[in-house]
Scaffold this active site. Structure first.
Site, PDB file in Angstrom:
ATOM      1  N   GLY A 116      12.568  29.818 -79.304  1.00 56.12           N
ATOM      2  CA  GLY A 116      12.522  30.659 -80.459  1.00 56.12           C
ATOM      3  C   GLY A 116      12.787  31.437 -81.018  1.00 56.12           C
ATOM      4  O   GLY A 116      13.246  32.264 -80.389  1.00 56.12           O
ATOM      5  N   SER A 162      12.756  25.050 -80.928  1.00 60.11           N
ATOM      6  CA  SER A 162      11.457  25.419 -81.154  1.00 60.11           C
ATOM      7  C   SER A 162      11.361  24.650 -82.095  1.00 60.11           C
ATOM      8  O   SER A 162      11.863  23.680 -82.549  1.00 60.11           O
ATOM      9  CB  SER A 162      11.808  26.539 -81.401  1.00 60.11           C
ATOM     10  N   ASP A 164       9.470  24.410 -84.549  1.00 62.03           N
ATOM     11  CA  ASP A 164       8.349  25.210 -85.966  1.00 62.03           C
ATOM     12  C   ASP A 164      10.323  24.945 -86.969  1.00 62.03           C
ATOM     13  O   ASP A 164       9.353  26.028 -87.754  1.00 62.03           O
ATOM     14  CB  ASP A 164       8.159  27.099 -85.735  1.00 62.03           C
ATOM     15  N   MET A 206       1.851  22.466 -87.367  1.00 64.51           N
ATOM     16  CA  MET A 206       1.529  23.378 -86.715  1.00 64.51           C
ATOM     17  C   MET A 206       3.468  24.065 -87.645  1.00 64.51           C
ATOM     18  O   MET A 206       3.631  23.645 -88.594  1.00 64.51           O
ATOM     19  CB  MET A 206       2.517  23.214 -85.165  1.00 64.51           C
ATOM     20  N   ARG A 575      20.685  -1.262 -60.175  1.00 69.73           N
ATOM     21  CA  ARG A 575      21.677  -1.841 -61.555  1.00 69.73           C
ATOM     22  C   ARG A 575      22.617  -0.825 -62.312  1.00 69.73           C
ATOM     23  O   ARG A 575      21.716  -0.212 -62.873  1.00 69.73           O
ATOM     24  CB  ARG A 575      19.923  -2.669 -61.526  1.00 69.73           C
ATOM     25  N   GLU A 642      29.821  -3.822 -80.453  1.00 74.28           N
ATOM     26  CA  GLU A 642      29.946  -5.249 -80.737  1.00 74.28           C
ATOM     27  C   GLU A 642      31.460  -5.835 -81.053  1.00 74.28           C
ATOM     28  O   GLU A 642      31.762  -6.798 -80.294  1.00 74.28           O
ATOM     29  CB  GLU A 642      29.279  -5.384 -81.400  1.00 74.28           C
TER      30      GLU A 642
HETATM   31  P1  ADP Z   1       9.234  31.444 -79.615  1.00 75.30           P
HETATM   32  O1  ADP Z   1      10.573  32.002 -78.270  1.00 75.30           O
HETATM   33  O2  ADP Z   1       9.321  30.057 -78.682  1.00 75.30           O
HETATM   34  O3  ADP Z   1       9.539  32.390 -80.255  1.00 75.30           O
HETATM   35  P2  ADP Z   1       7.585  33.972 -78.166  1.00 75.30           P
HETATM   36  O4  ADP Z   1       7.831  34.389 -79.508  1.00 75.30           O
HETATM   37  O5  ADP Z   1       6.422  33.374 -77.437  1.00 75.30           O
HETATM   38  O6  ADP Z   1       8.585  32.304 -77.675  1.00 75.30           O
HETATM   39  O7  ADP Z   1       8.090  34.720 -77.016  1.00 75.30           O
HETATM   40  C1  ADP Z   1       8.815  34.240 -75.776  1.00 75.30           C
HETATM   41  C2  ADP Z   1       9.124  35.147 -75.191  1.00 75.30           C
HETATM   42  O8  ADP Z   1      10.047  36.251 -75.333  1.00 75.30           O
HETATM   43  C3  ADP Z   1       7.981  36.129 -75.444  1.00 75.30           C
HETATM   44  O9  ADP Z   1       7.042  35.987 -73.783  1.00 75.30           O
HETATM   45  C4  ADP Z   1       9.130  37.572 -74.225  1.00 75.30           C
HETATM   46  O10 ADP Z   1       8.747  37.119 -73.492  1.00 75.30           O
HETATM   47  C5  ADP Z   1      10.403  37.608 -75.338  1.00 75.30           C
HETATM   48  N1  ADP Z   1      10.247  38.182 -76.321  1.00 75.30           N
HETATM   49  C6  ADP Z   1       9.478  37.573 -77.430  1.00 75.30           C
HETATM   50  N2  ADP Z   1      10.120  38.698 -78.188  1.00 75.30           N
HETATM   51  C7  ADP Z   1      10.364  39.490 -77.590  1.00 75.30           C
HETATM   52  C8  ADP Z   1      10.838  41.306 -78.149  1.00 75.30           C
HETATM   53  N3  ADP Z   1      10.803  41.422 -79.609  1.00 75.30           N
HETATM   54  N4  ADP Z   1      11.449  41.649 -77.052  1.00 75.30           N
HETATM   55  C9  ADP Z   1      11.520  41.062 -76.019  1.00 75.30           C
HETATM   56  N5  ADP Z   1      11.310  40.131 -75.512  1.00 75.30           N
HETATM   57  C10 ADP Z   1      10.587  39.694 -76.385  1.00 75.30           C
END
Ligand code: ADP
Length: 785
Positions: A116, A162, A164, A206, A575, A642
């Site tokens: 994400g 993600s 979201d 969410m 199968r 088909e």
């Molecule tokens: P998502 O990717 O779903 O938004 P997170 O925000 O928890 O989830 O980010 C996932 C991981 O990415 C974090 O646990 C961290 O290891 C890394 N990460 C997130 N933001 C940063 C950042 N600004 N700098 C470095 N690593 C980051």
């Protein structure tokens, strides 16, 4: 099974690693499968980094080499099989330093990260810091100068995974439609109980700081009110919400659904909690109100068809982007805009994503909405116009109000009712009269105005209100064309009902009907009115669009069916199933379902079937069964459209496979038939139906101009058009042009089908041999069996 190589088997060019990070999202496994297999097909080595950034920081066994069979059957698995974690270490430079060292130690020179906005922000930081990390590693002698030179560019590509849908510059993140499906399913259930008891439900969904899930859930379930962070309600939101809900109840609605995004707040950024909303509903409005928090149910489970296709196509594109990257190029991520997969710069998207959060913090909500993109804004507007029934400000002056006929033509498709509902709601909000024409063209000509049971009726808001989630066709549909029931009779009915704009919903028959009326304009003046077709058919074979309402519902039904069959095929190990798909003379459904389930082969009408092709596929099956020795669980499946061949029918193919297997494996065939029309429309079909239907009526009302005589309108080629999604945009195509330039009338499909290239990807990812390809095992060139 080793992949087909390009003849340079001894010298792998690159080591490409794939990782899933942040919150898990349905479809991540499909992305990993696609990246691994595409990497192997490109004669590179594939690696998986286990447990997200933690695996990169730890190195060693956390970075695992992947083979072809390691990802077999992954498309239908939920979550992420290579694990994900929140990694604090990677947020700090020392953690990223270790990650850089581990990558170099493993010789990884391409990294695909599926995660994400947090994960991709981390990726962007890593990329920016990379040269300085390498300098530090070189000065502390942890890497050599040669290594520093060799790895000086970090080749990183992002895939947005993600639920979201909170990342900028892409319409849909991998997982968001699966999550939306989960939410809609729950709201549909709650809806039934709310209706029974005349209750109100406040449902929290969410999405962290992003309102996409909440907004789309509102659009696709016809919720009464939605709270999202990007566009908070007006200052007096309590009164605003209560007025709308009171109004809906006064119109006769028995239930109330309010959706609250978890990040919802008012215009002063004070949190709007479900409890606050409940207090208003049960207090001043005296409604029996309950709160439902959907929680982690929204995250989990299998990916929907769209997420499986998209994760696969985007995974393939990510590997291509890694291989195409030149030293010094900016990092990209793979995005989807409408129907088009495109590479976009990671840096800008990360900045825009952060800018949304800033805009919200600064209470600049217009900016926040516009940064979410045009699609988001259009969905918001479509939701508002189809919900706020009594907004007098939206009414058009009398002279611009129209009699709009709404007709369904052809076979039913999921989303036809959703489109009708929105069209009716939009018409009412603008002062137009929505006339539902029941049972297609035969229905239109069967009854006349002075008869007691009319098949042409004005419909009201309450009647259509619950249609958003209903499958089939509530107003009835029919295949017969105007020429069958009589063009003159049809035209006479238009005149009788004073129809001055027609909204047609349907597939190729609807397209043909529009064509007949266009050609009949010269002879029959009542046809000289604006008409617009919203393609709605499971076959997705209407010229002028790459997407038809109903095709996604069909794919979900088919994928569910194939998953069950695959499980059976896998349980009995030896199968193979041959499944027959619908789709008319278009192989779209078969191909897209093939992508979503990982079919061994897909037979389409466009390509046909010949003996050599069957021979190669049977040989491939023999090899595949010989090598997997019964230990893998991925069931094997072939999809046959088909109309792919009149001779090699689904049963014949299954029999030939059985015969040629010489008792080493068996085959069965299965025909899902009308199951493919699906029951409840998928959320994607619902939301797109809403948005496109509103656009269609807006297009019609654009002609509500007394200056334009019917004769003038007839000369305007755009008066009769088809709305479509083509590439990255939503467009209206002139019917006249489509008929002349883009229609294969004989095979009832577009002349150039946009998805044809996807067929090759299905073959590539199943390792299907091409004509004259080499044998998978011996590496020898061989001719077809
Ligand atoms: P998502 O990717 O779903 O938004 P997170 O925000 O928890 O989830 O980010 C996932 C991981 O990415 C974090 O646990 C961290 O290891 C890394 N990460 C997130 N933001 C940063 C950042 N600004 N700098 C470095 N690593 C980051």
């Amino acid at each position: 099974m080793a992949p087909v190589t390009n003849g340079e088997a001894s010298k792998p060019r690159k080591r490409i690693a794939v990782m899933t990070s942040g919150g898990d999202a349905p479809g991540m496994n499909g992305a990993v499968r696609a990246v691994v297999r595409m990497t192997l097909q490109e004669n590179c080595e594939a690696y998986a980094v286990m447990e997200g950034y933690q695996g990169l920081v730890e190195g060693g066994d956390w970075i695992k080499q992947m083979e072809w069979a390691d990802v077999r059957g992954w498309l239908s698995e939920g979550g992420t099989l290579i694990g994900t974690a929140r990694c604090q270490d990677f947020r700090e430079r020392p953690g990223r330093l270790r990650a850089a060292k581990n990558m170099i130690e493993k010789g990884i020179n391409g990294l695909v990260i599926c995660g994400g906005d947090g994960s991709l922000t981390g990726a962007d930081t890593f990329r920016k810091e990379w040269p300085s990390l390498l300098s530090q590693l070189a000065s502390s002698k942890e890497i050599t100068a040669a290594e520093q030179e060799e790895y000086k560019f970090l080749n990183i590509v992002g895939l947005v995974g993600s639920i979201d849908n909170d990342f900028a510059d892409t319409d849909a993140t991998i997982g968001c439609y699966s999550s939306l499906g989960r939410i809609c399913e729950a709201v549909d259930y709650i809806d039934a109980t709310a209706f029974s008891h005349q209750r109100a439900f406040v449902i929290e969904v969410m999405g962290r700081h992003c309102g996409w899930l909440a907004l789309m859930a509102g659009v696709s379930t016809g919720a009464d009110y939605v709270f999202i962070p990007e566009n908070p309600p007006p200052e007096d939101w309590e009164a605003h919400m209560c007025d709308i809900i009171k109004n809906h109840r006064a119109l006769g609605k028995r239930k109330t659904i309010v959706i609250v995004a978890e990040g919802a707040h008012d215009r002063d950024l004070n949190k709007i909690s479900p409890t606050k909303v409940k207090d208003l509903l049960s207090g001043p409005l005296k409604l029996d109100t309950r709160i439902t928090t959907l929680g982690h149910v929204q995250r989990g489970g299998q990916a929907c068809a769209y997420d499986r296709q998209m994760s696969t196509l985007q995974g393939v594109e990510a590997v291509r982007a890694v291989l195409d990257a030149k030293p010094g190029d900016a990092s990209h991520f793979i995005s989807v805009v409408e129907n088009k997969i495109v590479r976009k710069p990671l840096l800008e998207a990360v900045a825009t994503t952060q800018a949304v959060a800033e805009a919200i913090e600064n209470k600049d909500f217009d900016k926040a909405v516009s940064l979410r993109g045009d699609e988001f804004k259009e969905y918001y507007d479509a939701y508002m116009t189809t919900t706020a029934t009594e907004d007098a400000g939206q009414l058009l002056p009398e002279s611009k109000r129209m009699n709009i006929g709404i007709i369904h033509v052809g076979a039913p498709a999921g989303g036809m009712n959703s489109a009708t509902r929105s069209a009716v709601a939009y018409c009412l909000s603008r002062g137009h009269k929505p006339w539902a024409i029941h049972n297609g063209f035969p229905g239109l000509v069967r009854h006349h105005k002075d008869e007691p049971i009319g098949s042409v009726r004005l419909v009201d808001w309450l009647e259509v209100e619950g249609w958003i989630s209903k499958g089939g066709s509530e107003i009835g549909t029919n295949r017969d064309l105007p020429s069958k029931v009589g063009l003159a009779e049809t035209a006479a009915c238009f005149k009788e009902w004073k129809i001055d704009g027609l909204f047609i919903i349907g597939g190729f028959e609807a397209y043909s009907a529009l064509s007949e009326m266009r050609k009949g304009q010269a002879e029959h003046p009542p046809f000289r009115i604006p008409m617009v077709l919203l393609p709605a058919t499971i076959s997705n074979n209407v010229p002028g669009t790459e997407y038809s309402v109903g095709s996604d519902t069909c794919l979900n039904a088919l994928v569910g069916y194939c998953d069950a069959i695959k499980q059976s095929a896998s349980a009995s190990r030896r199968r193979i199933f041959v499944v027959e798909t619908q789709g008319g003379r278009s192989g779209y459904i078969a191909t897209m379902a093939g992508l979503a389930i990982g079919a061994l082969a897909v037979y389409t009408p466009e390509e046909g079937i010949d003996l050599a092709m069957l021979g190669r596929d049977i040989e491939h099956l023999r090899e595949s069964f010989a090598t997997d020795k019964g230990q893998t669980r991925g069931g094997k499946l072939i999809l046959n459209s088909e109309h792919a061949s009149a001779t090699y029918t689904t049963q014949v193919i299954a029999d030939m496979i059985k015969e040629e297997s010489h008792g080493r494996f068996e085959s069965r065939f299965a025909i899902p038939g009308h199951v493919q029309q699906g029951g409840t429309p998928s959320p994607m079909d619902r939301v797109r139906a809403v948005r496109l239907a509103v656009k269609c009526i807006q297009k019609l009302e654009g002609y509500a101009d007394s200056d334009k005589t019917p004769e003038v309108q007839m000369k305007d080629e755009d008066t009769m058009s088809v709305i479509g999604i083509t590439g990255a945009s939503v467009v209206f195509n002139s019917m006249k042009r489509l008929e002349a330039e883009e229609t294969d009338w004989k095979d009832r499909r577009p002349l150039n089908e946009s998805w044809l290239a996807y067929k090759k990807i299905v073959d590539t990812l199943s390792g299907r041999p091409k004509p004259m390809d080499c044998c998978h095992h011996c590496g020898k060139k061989k001719t077809a069996v």
